[in-house]
Design a protein around this motif. Structure first.
Motif, PDB file in Angstrom:
ATOM      1  N   SER A  28     -24.650  -7.371  16.599  1.00 20.38           N
ATOM      2  CA  SER A  28     -25.236  -6.877  15.342  1.00 20.38           C
ATOM      3  C   SER A  28     -26.352  -5.865  15.562  1.00 20.38           C
ATOM      4  O   SER A  28     -26.793  -5.229  14.605  1.00 20.38           O
ATOM      5  CB  SER A  28     -25.796  -8.051  14.525  1.00 20.38           C
ATOM      6  OG  SER A  28     -24.780  -8.969  14.189  1.00 20.38           O
ATOM      7  N   ASN A  29     -26.844  -5.748  16.796  1.00 21.32           N
ATOM      8  CA  ASN A  29     -27.925  -4.774  17.030  1.00 21.32           C
ATOM      9  C   ASN A  29     -27.351  -3.400  17.324  1.00 21.32           C
ATOM     10  O   ASN A  29     -26.373  -3.261  18.060  1.00 21.32           O
ATOM     11  CB  ASN A  29     -28.840  -5.238  18.160  1.00 21.32           C
ATOM     12  CG  ASN A  29     -28.149  -5.309  19.511  1.00 21.32           C
ATOM     13  OD1 ASN A  29     -27.095  -5.928  19.652  1.00 21.32           O
ATOM     14  ND2 ASN A  29     -28.745  -4.690  20.527  1.00 21.32           N
ATOM     15  N   PHE A 198     -36.903  -4.738  21.536  1.00 23.71           N
ATOM     16  CA  PHE A 198     -35.672  -3.993  21.280  1.00 23.71           C
ATOM     17  C   PHE A 198     -35.702  -2.623  21.951  1.00 23.71           C
ATOM     18  O   PHE A 198     -34.650  -2.067  22.271  1.00 23.71           O
ATOM     19  CB  PHE A 198     -35.430  -3.871  19.769  1.00 23.71           C
ATOM     20  CG  PHE A 198     -34.568  -4.975  19.220  1.00 23.71           C
ATOM     21  CD1 PHE A 198     -33.424  -4.689  18.490  1.00 23.71           C
ATOM     22  CD2 PHE A 198     -34.890  -6.300  19.448  1.00 23.71           C
ATOM     23  CE1 PHE A 198     -32.615  -5.709  17.992  1.00 23.71           C
ATOM     24  CE2 PHE A 198     -34.101  -7.324  18.960  1.00 23.71           C
ATOM     25  CZ  PHE A 198     -32.958  -7.035  18.225  1.00 23.71           C
ATOM     26  N   ASP A 199     -36.893  -2.060  22.173  1.00 24.57           N
ATOM     27  CA  ASP A 199     -37.000  -0.813  22.939  1.00 24.57           C
ATOM     28  C   ASP A 199     -36.361  -0.976  24.315  1.00 24.57           C
ATOM     29  O   ASP A 199     -35.704  -0.052  24.816  1.00 24.57           O
ATOM     30  CB  ASP A 199     -38.473  -0.427  23.136  1.00 24.57           C
ATOM     31  CG  ASP A 199     -39.087   0.201  21.900  1.00 24.57           C
ATOM     32  OD1 ASP A 199     -38.316   0.566  20.979  1.00 24.57           O
ATOM     33  OD2 ASP A 199     -40.315   0.319  21.850  1.00 24.57           O
ATOM     34  N   LEU A 200     -36.572  -2.126  24.919  1.00 26.24           N
ATOM     35  CA  LEU A 200     -36.038  -2.369  26.254  1.00 26.24           C
ATOM     36  C   LEU A 200     -34.517  -2.416  26.255  1.00 26.24           C
ATOM     37  O   LEU A 200     -33.882  -2.180  27.275  1.00 26.24           O
ATOM     38  CB  LEU A 200     -36.594  -3.685  26.813  1.00 26.24           C
ATOM     39  CG  LEU A 200     -38.121  -3.773  26.888  1.00 26.24           C
ATOM     40  CD1 LEU A 200     -38.543  -5.149  27.380  1.00 26.24           C
ATOM     41  CD2 LEU A 200     -38.690  -2.691  27.798  1.00 26.24           C
ATOM     42  N   ASN A 231     -27.191  -4.583  25.297  1.00 24.53           N
ATOM     43  CA  ASN A 231     -28.250  -3.878  26.014  1.00 24.53           C
ATOM     44  C   ASN A 231     -27.787  -2.442  26.237  1.00 24.53           C
ATOM     45  O   ASN A 231     -27.107  -2.131  27.211  1.00 24.53           O
ATOM     46  CB  ASN A 231     -28.538  -4.581  27.352  1.00 24.53           C
ATOM     47  CG  ASN A 231     -29.758  -4.018  28.058  1.00 24.53           C
ATOM     48  OD1 ASN A 231     -30.496  -3.206  27.506  1.00 24.53           O
ATOM     49  ND2 ASN A 231     -29.961  -4.449  29.292  1.00 24.53           N
ATOM     50  N   TYR A 232     -28.170  -1.549  25.325  1.00 22.17           N
ATOM     51  CA  TYR A 232     -27.690  -0.172  25.347  1.00 22.17           C
ATOM     52  C   TYR A 232     -28.367   0.650  26.442  1.00 22.17           C
ATOM     53  O   TYR A 232     -29.464   0.330  26.900  1.00 22.17           O
ATOM     54  CB  TYR A 232     -27.936   0.494  23.989  1.00 22.17           C
ATOM     55  CG  TYR A 232     -27.136  -0.100  22.857  1.00 22.17           C
ATOM     56  CD1 TYR A 232     -25.789   0.211  22.680  1.00 22.17           C
ATOM     57  CD2 TYR A 232     -27.733  -0.985  21.953  1.00 22.17           C
ATOM     58  CE1 TYR A 232     -25.065  -0.337  21.635  1.00 22.17           C
ATOM     59  CE2 TYR A 232     -27.008  -1.542  20.907  1.00 22.17           C
ATOM     60  CZ  TYR A 232     -25.672  -1.211  20.753  1.00 22.17           C
ATOM     61  OH  TYR A 232     -24.947  -1.759  19.716  1.00 22.17           O
ATOM     62  N   TYR A 274     -25.408  -7.328  28.369  1.00 22.50           N
ATOM     63  CA  TYR A 274     -25.577  -8.185  27.193  1.00 22.50           C
ATOM     64  C   TYR A 274     -26.713  -9.172  27.426  1.00 22.50           C
ATOM     65  O   TYR A 274     -27.004  -9.561  28.553  1.00 22.50           O
ATOM     66  CB  TYR A 274     -24.289  -8.957  26.882  1.00 22.50           C
ATOM     67  CG  TYR A 274     -23.128  -8.061  26.523  1.00 22.50           C
ATOM     68  CD1 TYR A 274     -22.983  -7.549  25.233  1.00 22.50           C
ATOM     69  CD2 TYR A 274     -22.176  -7.718  27.480  1.00 22.50           C
ATOM     70  CE1 TYR A 274     -21.925  -6.706  24.908  1.00 22.50           C
ATOM     71  CE2 TYR A 274     -21.113  -6.877  27.165  1.00 22.50           C
ATOM     72  CZ  TYR A 274     -20.992  -6.379  25.879  1.00 22.50           C
ATOM     73  OH  TYR A 274     -19.953  -5.551  25.561  1.00 22.50           O
ATOM     74  N   VAL A 275     -27.355  -9.575  26.339  1.00 22.69           N
ATOM     75  CA  VAL A 275     -28.433 -10.558  26.381  1.00 22.69           C
ATOM     76  C   VAL A 275     -28.016 -11.750  25.535  1.00 22.69           C
ATOM     77  O   VAL A 275     -27.639 -11.591  24.366  1.00 22.69           O
ATOM     78  CB  VAL A 275     -29.750  -9.964  25.824  1.00 22.69           C
ATOM     79  CG1 VAL A 275     -30.862 -11.007  25.875  1.00 22.69           C
ATOM     80  CG2 VAL A 275     -30.138  -8.712  26.602  1.00 22.69           C
TER      81      VAL A 275
END
Length: 444
Positions: A28-29, A198-200, A231-232, A274-275
Motif C-alpha cells: 500500500s505504500n 518512509f524516507d529510508l 522498499n523502493y 520488502y519490510v
C-alpha cells in the motif's frame, strides 16, 4: 449468558486450519512524491513546540482493548484539567503508541474531541475479535492469497478509520503528532510511521492508510501476518544521507547500536526489497523508547536540538499509560504440566514486565543525564514530570485483580469499559507527580 473473549491461542488454531495456501502482503505504500518536510514528519512535532515553555508527551501501551480503554480514560482526564486558560489535552504535543494503544491514539489524532462522543460505540463497545473471527468463515478468504491481516485492515478501514490516510493527520494542524510504532520482523527494531522512516524506503507516507499502520502496530505474530511495505530504490534525501554518515561509537549503548543498524539496513535495496512489520509491543510495549532512541540516534540531547534547530523547553510532562496485566497464574501451585495457553501467557507477561522495567529505568536515568548536559546549573535545568499510570497503583486489591484478569483481546464488556475508563481518569488525576506538575503552575 456472559460472553467470553476469544483467546489469541484459539484464534491461532482456527487461522492455522483455514490458511491452506501461501499469503502475500498487499503493498500500500507508494514511491516518494513530496518533500519530506511537507509530509507527516518529526518537523511537524517540533513546530508544535515553538514559542512554548511546556512539552506534553503521552505514551499508550499495548494490551488489546484493555489498553485502548485505559488510554481513553487518561484523555478524558486531560480534557477536564485546565492550565493557562486551556485544557491540558489541547496542549499535548505528541502521542506514541503500540498495539491496542494505537487505536485510541490514531482515533484522537484524526477526530479530536469527537472521540468523547463516538469512540465507545465505534470501537470500545464492539466485539472486534468476534467480528474478525466471523470474517474468517467467509469462503472467499479460504482461497485468497492476501491473508487474514488484509481482512483486518479492510475491517478497521471501513468501520473505524473510514479510509483516512496520514495526509488527514498532517492536515490536522492543531492536533498532536501521533507516533504509531511497529516492529521490523527481520531486524527486531522499532519502525515508526513518520516520513523520516518512509524516507529510508523512498516512500510517501501521506497516502498510506491509517488502518494499515494501526494493524501493523497490533499484528501479533502467528495470529496475524506481517504488514508488508515495499522498499523502493532511486531516491535521494537528507535523512538517509545523514544516517549513512552516522558512525557508531563507544558511547552508544546496545539499544542505540541496534536502532542505527536496523535503520541503515533499509539502504540495501537488493537484500531488503520488502519490510515485514508486526506488533510494536515486541520491541517496546510502553511506546516510550522512541524518546531515548530519537535522541541517541542523532548523537545526544545537544545534537538533537541542533539537528531540529530548536531550543529546550522549560517543562516536560510525560505520561506513560501502561495497561500490561500481572499474571495470576497457578502454575507454581502444582506439578501438573501447564497448558500451552498458560505457558504462552506466562512467558509473554514475564517478557513484557522485564522490558517495561528496563525502559522505565532507562528513561528516568536519561532525563537526569540530559538535564545536566543541557544545563549544568541545577536551578536552570528543565523540569521533567514523569507520570506512570498502571494497575499497580490501584490500592483496592479486588479492583486491581479485576483489571489483571481482563485478557489481551479486542473485546470488552460494558462493565470493563466503564471501570477501565474510570481507572485511567482517576489514576491520572490522583497521581502525586501529576499533582506536583499542576502545583508548579500555581507557584508561579
Amino acid at each position: 449468558m456472559k460472553k467470553k473473549a476469544i483467546s489469541l491461542m484459539f484464534l491461532y488454531c482456527i487461522f492455522y486450519l483455514l490458511q491452506s495456501c501461501a499469503s502475500y502482503g498487499v503493498i500500500s505504500n507508494k514511491p516518494i512524491t513530496v518533500e519530506p518536510k511537507k509530509s507527516y514528519s518529526m518537523h511537524k512535532n517540533i513546530n508544535l513546540q515553538k514559542d512554548r515553555d511546556l512539552g506534553v508527551f503521552l505514551a499508550f501501551s499495548g494490551g488489546g482493548s484493555r489498553a485502548s480503554a485505559l488510554a481513553y480514560g487518561v484523555l478524558k482526564a486531560l480534557k477536564d484539567t485546565e492550565i493557562g486558560g486551556n485544557n491540558l489535552l489541547e496542549q499535548v504535543d505528541s502521542i506514541s503508541s503500540v498495539s491496542g494503544g494505537s487505536f485510541t491514539a490514531a482515533y484522537y489524532g484524526l477526530y479530536g474531541d469527537k472521540i468523547f462522543s463516538d469512540y465507545k460505540d465505534q470501537f470500545l463497545s464492539r466485539d472486534i475479535a468476534g467480528e474478525l473471527f466471523t470474517g474468517l468463515f467467509n469462503p472467499l478468504l479460504w482461497f485468497s492469497s492476501q491473508g487474514r491481516t488484509e481482512m483486518a485492515v479492510r475491517h478497521y478501514e471501513k468501520d473505524i478509520f473510514r479510509g483516512a490516510t496520514f495526509n488527514d493527520l498532517h492536515n490536522n494542524k492543531n492536533r498532536p503528532m501521533i507516533f504509531i510504532n511497529a516492529t521490523d520482523l527481520v531486524s527486531g527494531s522499532r519502525f515508526t510511521f513518520t516520513q523520516e522512516y518512509f524516507d529510508l524506503l523512498c516512500s510517501d507516507l501521506n497516502s498510506f492508510p491509517i488502518a494499515k499502520a494501526v494493524t501493523a502496530s497490533s499484528a501479533v505474530p502467528v495470529v496475524f501476518n506481517p504488514v508488508v511495505l515495499k522498499n523502493y530504490d532511486g531516491c535521494e534525501n537528507s535523512t538517509s544521507d545523514w544516517l549513512q554518515s552516522r558512525v557508531i561509537n563507544e558511547s552508544d549503548d546496545l539499544l542505540i547500536k541496534r536502532s542505527i543498524k536496523g535503520l541503515k539496513s533499509y539502504s540495501n535495496k537488493k537484500e531488503k526489497p520488502y519490510v515485514h512489520l508486526v506488533d510494536g509491543g515486541i520491541t517496546d510495549n510502553l511506546g516510550l523508547q522512541i524518546i531515548y532512541e530519537s535522541i541517541g540516534i542523532v548523537g545526544g540531547i545537544s545534537n538533537y536540538y541542533k539537528y531540529y534547530q530548536t531550543k529546550p523547553l522549560d517543562r516536560f510532562l510525560i505520561i506513560s499509560v501502561n495497561a500490561s496485566a500481572e499474571s495470576n497464574s497457578d502454575i507454581s501451585k502444582s506439578n501438573k504440566i501447564p497448558s500451552l495457553n498458560s505457558t504462552v501467557n506466562a512467558v509473554t507477561d514475564t517478557q513484557i514486565h522485564r522490558t517495561n522495567e528496563y525502559t522505565l529505568e532507562l528513561l528516568k536515568n536519561s532525563f537526569r543525564k540530559w538535564g545536566g548536559e543541557l544545563s549544568p546549573n541545577k536551578d536552570t535545568q528543565p523540569q521533567v514530570f514523569f507520570v506512570e499510570i498502571s494497575f499497580e497503583s490501584i490500592k483496592e486489591n479486588k479492583l486491581r485483580l479485576f483489571f489483571n484478569e481482563i485478557p489481551t483481546t479486542f473485546y470488552l464488556s460494558d462493565e470493563q469499559i466503564e471501570l477501565l475508563t474510570n481507572a485511567g481518569y482517576d489514576l491520572l488525576i490522583n497521581n502525586p507527580v501529576f499533582q506536583s506538575f499542576l502545583a508548579s503552575y500555581l507557584d508561579q
